[in-house]
Design an enzyme around this catalytic site. Structure first.
Site, mmCIF file in Angstrom:
data_model
loop_
_atom_site.group_PDB
_atom_site.id
_atom_site.type_symbol
_atom_site.label_atom_id
_atom_site.label_comp_id
_atom_site.label_asym_id
_atom_site.label_seq_id
_atom_site.Cartn_x
_atom_site.Cartn_y
_atom_site.Cartn_z
ATOM 1 N N SER A 181 -5.047 1.074 0.860
ATOM 2 C CA SER A 181 -4.224 2.383 1.666
ATOM 3 C C SER A 181 -3.469 3.346 0.747
ATOM 4 O O SER A 181 -2.824 2.571 -0.193
ATOM 5 C CB SER A 181 -3.516 1.569 2.711
ATOM 6 O OG SER A 181 -2.700 2.645 3.157
ATOM 7 N N TYR A 194 2.304 -4.572 6.598
ATOM 8 C CA TYR A 194 1.044 -3.869 6.384
ATOM 9 C C TYR A 194 1.119 -3.145 4.756
ATOM 10 O O TYR A 194 0.332 -3.370 4.029
ATOM 11 C CB TYR A 194 0.453 -2.961 7.399
ATOM 12 C CG TYR A 194 -0.790 -2.037 6.989
ATOM 13 C CD1 TYR A 194 -2.091 -2.820 7.484
ATOM 14 C CD2 TYR A 194 -0.557 -0.994 6.620
ATOM 15 C CE1 TYR A 194 -3.182 -2.017 6.967
ATOM 16 C CE2 TYR A 194 -1.854 -0.143 6.259
ATOM 17 C CZ TYR A 194 -3.055 -0.679 6.433
ATOM 18 O OH TYR A 194 -4.169 -0.020 6.297
#
Length: 288
Positions: A181, A194
Site C-alpha cells: 500500500s 494497517y
C-alpha cells in the site's frame, strides 16, 4: 479503448462491517468484468490469489483467467456469494477455478489451502498475497493489542507463511506478488496497525526477492493508492468514505480493474528481470 468515465466523489455516505460486500457498495466497483481483454500472457500458468473474491483480488483473478491462467481464490467464510461470482467469470474465460474458504492467519488452514490448490490445479506458478485486515480508529487509545496482533497476523505473518509453503512448488520462473500500500510510504494515522503492516510487507518483499533469487523466484509488490473496494466502507469513517479519492490529481479513487494490468505484468515471463520492485499505483498522488 477509452478509459471509462469512472465516478468521482462525493459518494453516498456508507459503512459496512469487515470485510464488506461488493453488492452493498454505491457505486459498484469495476473489476474489469466487461472491459478486461486478455492476450495470452499467462497461458498455461496456475495462480493462487488470496482475497480473490472482491476488490483488487477479484480484478486480478478475472485478468489472470483471461490471460490464460487457471486460478484459485481464497476467501473468508461468509463471502461465498462473491467468490462464486468470480469463479463463474474464471470458468467463462475457459479456465479452471478453485474456490477455497480460508482464514489465512490460521496456520493449519493456510497449509491445507496450499495443498488443495496444488492438488487441484496440478501445481503452482503464481502466488498473489492480497488478502488483508484493516480497521479505522478514532484515536490511539482505541487501538488494542489484540487488534494490533490480528492485523500483523493477517497482513504480515500469513504472507510469510503462505510464501514459505508455496516456495517448494514454485519452480524456476515462479512469481510472488504482494499487495502492499502507499501507506507503507505515507502512513495514515487512523489506520496505524494497517499502515505499519504494509511498511513491513514492503520490506519483506525486497528481502524475499534477494533470498529467493537463487531459486529463480521473483518477488514484487504493488502499492495501491485509494482504490474503491469493500475495504473502504468497511474500514474507514463514513465522512471519509464520502470523499474517498478526492485528494488525488485525478480527483477520484482508482477502480480495481485499473490495477489488474500491473499484476499481470509482474506475473508474466516477460518480467523475468523484475524482482524486488515496489510498484506504486496511486493516480498521481505523491508518496515519499
Amino acid at each position: 479503448m477509452a478509459v471509462p468515465n469512472y465516478p468521482k466523489p462525493p459518494f453516498k455516505t456508507q459503512q459496512q462491517t469487515f470485510p464488506g460486500k461488493t453488492d452493498k457498495m454505491d457505486p459498484r466497483p469495476d473489476h474489469g468484468e466487461d472491459s478486461y481483454e486478455g492476450h495470452g500472457l499467462l497461458k498455461g500458468k496456475k495462480a493462487l490469489i488470496t482475497g480473490g473474491d472482491s476488490g483488487i483480488g477479484a480484478a486480478v483473478a478475472i485478468a489472470y483467467a483471461r490471460e490464460g491462467a487457471d486460478v484459485a481464490i481464497a476467501f473468508l467464510k461468509g463471502e461465498e456469494k462473491d467468490a462464486a461470482s468470480i469463479g463463474a467469470l474464471i470458468e467463462k474465460a475457459g479456465q479452471k477455478a478453485v474456490l477455497v474458504p480460508c482464514d489465512i492467519s490460521d496456520d493449519a488452514q493456510a497449509k491445507a489451502l496450499i495443498e488443495k490448490v496444488v492438488a487441484e490445479l496440478g501445481g503452482l506458478d503464481i502466488l498473489v498475497n492480497n488478502a488483508a485486515y484493516q480497521r479505522y480508529y478514532e484515536s490511539f487509545d482505541d487501538i488494542t493489542l489484540d487488534d494490533w496482533r490480528k492485523t500483523f497476523e493477517t497482513n504480515v505473518h500469513a504472507v510469510f507463511n503462505l510464501t514459505r509453503l508455496s516456495v517448494p512448488h514454485l519452480e524456476d520462473g515462479g512469481s510472488v506478488i504482494n499487495t502492499a500500500s502507499v501507506n507503507s510510504k505515507k502512513p495514515t494515522p487512523n489506520i496505524l496497525p494497517y499502515s505499519a503492516t504494509k511498511g513491513a510487507l514492503a520490506n519483506l518483499t525486497i528481502g524475499l526477492a534477494g533470498l529467493l533469487a537463487e531459486k529463480g523466484i521473483r518477488v514484487n509488490a504493488v502499492l495501491p493508492g485509494p482504490i474503491w473496494t469493500p475495504f473502504i466502507p468497511a474500514g474507514m469513517a463514513a465522512e471519509e468514505v464520502a470523499q474517498f479519492g478526492s485528494q488525488t490529481p485525478f480527483g477520484r479513487p482508482g477502480q480495481p480493474a485499473e490495477l489488474a494490468s500491473a499484476y499481470v505484468m509482474l506475473a508474466a515471463d516477460g518480467a523475468s528481470y523484475t524482482s524486488g520492485a515496489l510498484l506504486t499505483i496511486s493516480g498521481g498522488a505523491v508518496t515519499l
